[in-house]
Design an enzyme around this catalytic site. Sequence first.
Site, PDB file in Angstrom:
ATOM      1  N   ASN A   1       0.847  -1.195   0.000  1.00  0.00           N
ATOM      2  CA  ASN A   1       0.000   0.000   0.000  1.00  0.00           C
ATOM      3  C   ASN A   1       0.886   1.250   0.000  1.00  0.00           C
ATOM      4  O   ASN A   1       0.850   2.061   0.935  1.00  0.00           O
ATOM      5  CB  ASN A   1      -0.933  -0.013   1.204  1.00  0.00           C
ATOM      6  CG  ASN A   1      -2.178   0.816   0.981  1.00  0.00           C
ATOM      7  OD1 ASN A   1      -2.300   1.516  -0.025  1.00  0.00           O
ATOM      8  ND2 ASN A   1      -3.107   0.765   1.917  1.00  0.00           N
TER       9      ASN A   1
ATOM     10  N   HIS B   1      -7.049   2.297  11.010  1.00  0.00           N
ATOM     11  CA  HIS B   1      -7.781   1.141  10.490  1.00  0.00           C
ATOM     12  C   HIS B   1      -8.995   0.785  11.344  1.00  0.00           C
ATOM     13  O   HIS B   1      -9.866   0.051  10.873  1.00  0.00           O
ATOM     14  CB  HIS B   1      -6.863  -0.072  10.391  1.00  0.00           C
ATOM     15  CG  HIS B   1      -5.982  -0.074   9.187  1.00  0.00           C
ATOM     16  ND1 HIS B   1      -4.756   0.557   9.155  1.00  0.00           N
ATOM     17  CD2 HIS B   1      -6.151  -0.612   7.947  1.00  0.00           C
ATOM     18  CE1 HIS B   1      -4.201   0.389   7.961  1.00  0.00           C
ATOM     19  NE2 HIS B   1      -5.017  -0.311   7.212  1.00  0.00           N
TER      20      HIS B   1
END
Length: 426
Positions: free
Chosen positions: A306, A337
């Site tokens: 990512n 997250h």
Amino acid sequence: MGLLSLILHENLQLVYQLLTIPFALLFYCLATQGCLTLINRHVCLMLGGFLLAVLTMGPYCILLFITSIVFVLLVFLVGPAHIHPWIFGLQMCWQTFWHFYIQYQQYWLRDAMDPRLSLAMSALMLLSQRVTSVSMDLQEGKVAGPFNRSFRNQVSSIIPFLSYAFYFPALLGGPLCPVNTYMTFVEQITITPPPSPLTILPSKLLQVLALTALKYLLASFLQSSRLRSSSPVGSPGIPWIWVFSLVLRLNYYAHWKASECLNNAAGLGFSGRGPSGGAVWDRLSDGDAWEIESSIRISAFARRWNATTATWLRRLVFHRSSGAWLLATFAFSALWHGLHPGQVMGFLGWAIAVLADHRLHAHVGPRLSTPWRKGLFTCLSWAYTQVVIAWVVAVTELRSFETASLLGTTPISLFPLASVVILIIL
């Protein structure tokens, strides 16, 4: 039909992105043909984001609308020296509130999560990246904000910021595009248009299909295989967890490649001409599956995984922390997250593994005097990276404390513990 069913019912986010590509191509055609003025280009990209949010998220699109309104008000009212703490603080409080609400639904009420809310939360996390990136750019003077201007000029200069926050190619997926890159693209697409993305889209769409098909095949193999351990508790063995983690990672790779396709279809991501004269569309990418999976170090895997989010985390946390930079970065990543129990355990284990990786390679590297030793250490390092990452991904993605505890009883949990031992010894 099996693959089609998997795509349609288990990954709606990917389907929505692929269905949006024709509209991105339409924007590219209208913009490059000079049919849209500068302000109209911004408005088209912004309105496309609004419509996409309403159609895919339903009532939960309000999460994004509120963020955009607060973002615009802060850009209007707060000076560059103080804008980042305001935007960062309010946005993370807003996002964390909804993450905790989801945990309350899942762990306390035992309710199934609404797919539209899940999609809205994913988009909200990406929106947090964009607005905090803008706030850092404004604070550092990299972007000229609407400060010290007349009211009329302030209003007109706000539209590009709102367009950047909500442009539809990046609403449902990355990669994170710097605001200066985005604004230059919108301004220059009529003057110096990028080459037609139709030359690159077919190959990238085939990659999406291949990654999704491989994910489907491995998932089917897991369901029918005997890779599970024959232990009394029936806990999965290391090979099963590794393949399971690979299935989860393939889902990310397909999603990232589809995001690239969508951005490329709108004209974003062109980086120039290659040695052979062909167009290169690699300016915006969250990572190449082969490059990531071939990493022989856990720290290299972390940098490549990512990629634009990793760059954002380094800029937002790592370079701004006064101490314990790595632990602070991974701790904030767990917060961003959602702070599910499995995510806290997974990111903490990942941070420890990265620290151990640095120390181990610094200690062993100078002692590898012969090629066969270097080759053997490279193979062992790759295998160790794969097993640790398999544990991290499985624990993080499964989220719940019960699942994390179950994985803690399997042999694969010994490998993250080995990182702790390495830290202690070295």
